[in-house]
Scaffold this motif. Structure first.
Motif, PDB file in Angstrom:
ATOM      1  N   GLU A 100       1.020  -1.172  -0.007  1.00 53.41           N
ATOM      2  CA  GLU A 100      -0.039   0.080   0.144  1.00 53.41           C
ATOM      3  C   GLU A 100       0.925   1.137  -0.117  1.00 53.41           C
ATOM      4  OE1 GLU A 100      -4.238  -0.453   2.248  1.00 53.41           O
ATOM      5  OE2 GLU A 100      -2.405  -1.365   3.723  1.00 53.41           O
ATOM      6  N   PRO A 101       1.504   1.689  -1.130  1.00 53.40           N
ATOM      7  CA  PRO A 101       2.157   2.912  -1.283  1.00 53.40           C
ATOM      8  C   PRO A 101       1.660   3.895  -1.149  1.00 53.40           C
ATOM      9  CG  PRO A 101       2.155   1.715  -3.362  1.00 53.40           C
ATOM     10  CD  PRO A 101       1.232   0.885  -2.345  1.00 53.40           C
ATOM     11  N   GLU A 102       0.350   4.020  -1.600  1.00 51.67           N
ATOM     12  CA  GLU A 102      -0.412   5.290  -1.426  1.00 51.67           C
ATOM     13  C   GLU A 102      -1.640   5.150  -0.705  1.00 51.67           C
ATOM     14  OE1 GLU A 102       0.770   7.350  -5.607  1.00 51.67           O
ATOM     15  OE2 GLU A 102      -1.149   6.064  -5.534  1.00 51.67           O
ATOM     16  N   LYS A 103      -2.011   5.927   0.124  1.00 55.74           N
ATOM     17  CA  LYS A 103      -3.322   6.243   0.964  1.00 55.74           C
ATOM     18  C   LYS A 103      -3.873   7.650   1.071  1.00 55.74           C
ATOM     19  CE  LYS A 103      -1.716   2.385   3.961  1.00 55.74           C
ATOM     20  NZ  LYS A 103      -1.568   2.065   5.547  1.00 55.74           N
ATOM     21  N   LYS A 104      -5.359   7.472   1.045  1.00 55.86           N
ATOM     22  CA  LYS A 104      -6.034   8.605   1.328  1.00 55.86           C
ATOM     23  C   LYS A 104      -6.131   8.905   2.799  1.00 55.86           C
ATOM     24  CE  LYS A 104      -8.948   8.240  -2.763  1.00 55.86           C
ATOM     25  NZ  LYS A 104     -10.523   8.079  -3.614  1.00 55.86           N
ATOM     26  N   VAL A 105      -6.634  10.192   3.038  1.00 60.48           N
ATOM     27  CA  VAL A 105      -6.579  10.768   4.322  1.00 60.48           C
ATOM     28  C   VAL A 105      -7.668   9.751   5.027  1.00 60.48           C
ATOM     29  CG1 VAL A 105      -7.424  12.508   5.802  1.00 60.48           C
ATOM     30  CG2 VAL A 105      -6.031  13.114   3.678  1.00 60.48           C
ATOM     31  N   THR A 106      -8.922   9.362   4.422  1.00 51.35           N
ATOM     32  CA  THR A 106      -9.902   8.528   5.044  1.00 51.35           C
ATOM     33  C   THR A 106      -9.252   7.158   5.549  1.00 51.35           C
ATOM     34  OG1 THR A 106     -10.742   7.845   2.975  1.00 51.35           O
ATOM     35  CG2 THR A 106     -11.862   9.731   4.139  1.00 51.35           C
ATOM     36  N   ASP A 107      -8.396   6.608   4.530  1.00 51.19           N
ATOM     37  CA  ASP A 107      -7.820   5.464   4.743  1.00 51.19           C
ATOM     38  C   ASP A 107      -7.093   5.356   6.139  1.00 51.19           C
ATOM     39  OD1 ASP A 107      -9.158   4.243   2.547  1.00 51.19           O
ATOM     40  OD2 ASP A 107      -7.270   4.893   1.362  1.00 51.19           O
ATOM     41  N   LEU A 108      -6.200   6.411   6.143  1.00 45.60           N
ATOM     42  CA  LEU A 108      -5.131   6.484   7.157  1.00 45.60           C
ATOM     43  C   LEU A 108      -6.111   6.881   8.529  1.00 45.60           C
ATOM     44  CD1 LEU A 108      -2.638   8.787   5.582  1.00 45.60           C
ATOM     45  CD2 LEU A 108      -2.117   6.329   6.364  1.00 45.60           C
ATOM     46  N   ALA A 109      -6.828   7.670   8.519  1.00 46.33           N
ATOM     47  CA  ALA A 109      -7.706   7.858   9.650  1.00 46.33           C
ATOM     48  C   ALA A 109      -8.396   6.495  10.140  1.00 46.33           C
ATOM     49  CB  ALA A 109      -8.590   8.981   9.365  1.00 46.33           C
ATOM     50  N   ALA A 110      -8.717   6.050   9.142  1.00 43.26           N
ATOM     51  CA  ALA A 110      -9.645   4.767   9.868  1.00 43.26           C
ATOM     52  C   ALA A 110      -8.579   3.477  10.403  1.00 43.26           C
ATOM     53  CB  ALA A 110     -10.465   3.935   8.443  1.00 43.26           C
ATOM     54  N   SER A 111      -7.651   3.372   9.575  1.00 45.39           N
ATOM     55  CA  SER A 111      -6.573   2.289  10.087  1.00 45.39           C
ATOM     56  C   SER A 111      -5.834   2.817  11.543  1.00 45.39           C
ATOM     57  CB  SER A 111      -5.508   1.872   8.963  1.00 45.39           C
ATOM     58  OG  SER A 111      -4.649   3.144   8.637  1.00 45.39           O
ATOM     59  N   LEU A 112      -5.591   3.956  11.488  1.00 43.45           N
ATOM     60  CA  LEU A 112      -4.918   4.447  12.891  1.00 43.45           C
ATOM     61  C   LEU A 112      -5.865   4.916  13.899  1.00 43.45           C
ATOM     62  CD1 LEU A 112      -2.043   6.611  10.846  1.00 43.45           C
ATOM     63  CD2 LEU A 112      -1.840   4.222  11.713  1.00 43.45           C
ATOM     64  N   GLY A 113      -7.155   4.922  13.689  1.00 40.02           N
ATOM     65  CA  GLY A 113      -8.031   5.313  14.539  1.00 40.02           C
ATOM     66  C   GLY A 113      -7.701   6.915  15.085  1.00 40.02           C
ATOM     67  N   LEU A 114      -7.620   7.637  13.952  1.00 36.61           N
ATOM     68  CA  LEU A 114      -7.438   9.060  14.200  1.00 36.61           C
ATOM     69  C   LEU A 114      -8.385   9.771  13.370  1.00 36.61           C
ATOM     70  CD1 LEU A 114      -3.692   9.476  13.634  1.00 36.61           C
ATOM     71  CD2 LEU A 114      -4.833   9.638  15.876  1.00 36.61           C
ATOM     72  N   GLY A 115      -8.687  10.862  13.990  1.00 35.50           N
ATOM     73  CA  GLY A 115      -9.834  11.826  13.048  1.00 35.50           C
ATOM     74  C   GLY A 115      -9.120  12.450  11.655  1.00 35.50           C
ATOM     75  N   LYS A 116      -9.972  12.504  10.810  1.00 37.21           N
ATOM     76  CA  LYS A 116      -9.460  12.931   9.603  1.00 37.21           C
ATOM     77  C   LYS A 116      -9.007  14.556   9.490  1.00 37.21           C
ATOM     78  CE  LYS A 116     -13.582  12.136   7.202  1.00 37.21           C
ATOM     79  NZ  LYS A 116     -14.487  12.302   6.259  1.00 37.21           N
ATOM     80  N   SER A 117      -9.516  15.342  10.188  1.00 36.85           N
ATOM     81  CA  SER A 117      -8.800  16.535  10.581  1.00 36.85           C
ATOM     82  C   SER A 117      -7.406  16.539  11.149  1.00 36.85           C
ATOM     83  CB  SER A 117      -9.625  17.514  11.537  1.00 36.85           C
ATOM     84  OG  SER A 117      -9.779  17.016  12.753  1.00 36.85           O
ATOM     85  N   THR A 118      -7.099  15.575  12.306  1.00 35.59           N
ATOM     86  CA  THR A 118      -5.828  15.237  12.673  1.00 35.59           C
ATOM     87  C   THR A 118      -4.956  14.744  11.743  1.00 35.59           C
ATOM     88  OG1 THR A 118      -6.788  14.790  14.790  1.00 35.59           O
ATOM     89  CG2 THR A 118      -4.601  14.019  14.549  1.00 35.59           C
TER      90      THR A 118
END
Length: 258
Positions: free
Chosen positions: A28-46
């Motif tokens: 997974e060399p590329e990721k969207k903000v929503t993907d990162l937020a979901a996988s890391l348990g963080l808010g999209k704004s953060t």
């Protein structure tokens, strides 16, 4: 009190930024903000704020068309600095190249990091196969020859930690029984090498030998990996070449057996 809260917030932000960087992989060399937020348990704004900061320093880059982020050139620069200054890479490279020329298969240097094995150096053969062993790749210790040969020379408590974590089954040939695994490690330590035949991936075999530092401690492993239709890991010529290569690198690192 306010300064303490600000410091805690800063440390939390740094930790989350590092988590973002570590979440990228070859798969997974590329990721969207929503993907990162979901996988890391963080808010999209953060996540958006942290990515913007990382992008400003070149640690990540954003594709304007897909809106996906990938690692930036700053990471490549830092990686170059690290790898060029690793003594094990400098000392092992010519030996890896020679091993590849003699055996005809890809060769690696690996180290244990936590309860995984990580590949530090790699020289590909002329006809490489798709195997999970690129530089920086983390693989499980229990089903790789490099992992087993390093672990076999460690303290009992570390061996038990690996077992307690769980000997996950990757193929039908993965060793998952704790007692069987302990017995194999004893054999590996006695014979001075380890083999893995389709334990991590079907159709792939490897042979590894331990590399010692100047204190005599086994810190690294050298291995050759190839498809089973081309390489027989039980071949004594291959085993001896890998063991001799490990001995030579150990001596280059300052280890001399009395």
């Amino acid at each position: 009190m306010k300064n303490n809260k600000n410091q805690e917030h800063l440390l939390s932000s740094v930790k989350n930024a590092l988590r973002i960087l570590r979440s990228f992989s070859l798969e997974e060399p590329e990721k969207k903000v929503t993907d990162l937020a979901a996988s890391l348990g963080l808010g999209k704004s953060t996540v958006s704020r942290l990515l913007a900061t990382l992008a400003s320093e070149g640690f990540v880059a954003k594709d304007p068309e897909t809106q996906k982020y990938r690692l930036g050139l700053t990471i490549l620069h830092l990686n170059t600095i690290v790898t060029s200054n690793l003594e094990i890479n400098r000392e092992s490279l010519p030996i890896l190249q020679r091993l590849v020329n003699e055996i005809g298969e890809t060769a690696h240097i690996a180290v244990m990091d936590g309860l995984d094995v990580v590949y530090l150096n790699r020289v590909e053969c002329k006809h490489p196969v798709q195997i999970l062993s690129h530089v920086g790749r983390r693989n499980p210790v229990h089903c790789t020859s490099s992992g087993k040969v390093i672990l076999a020379h460690q303290e009992e408590n570390l061996i038990e930690q690996v077992i307690e974590k769980g000997l996950e089954k990757y193929t039908v040939k993965t060793i998952t029984d704790p007692d069987d695994f302990r017995d194999i490690l004893k054999t590996v330590k006695e014979q001075g090498y380890a083999i893995s035949i389709e334990e991590l991936r079907e159709g792939v075999a490897s042979v590894a030998a331990p590399i010692r530092d100047y204190t005599g401690k086994v810190v690294y492993a050298i291995s050759v990996i190839g498809p089973i239709h081309r390489m027989n890991p039980h071949n004594t010529t291959i085993i001896n070449k890998v063991k001799n290569a490990a001995k030579e690198i150990s001596e280059r690192l300052g280890y001399w057996k009395n």
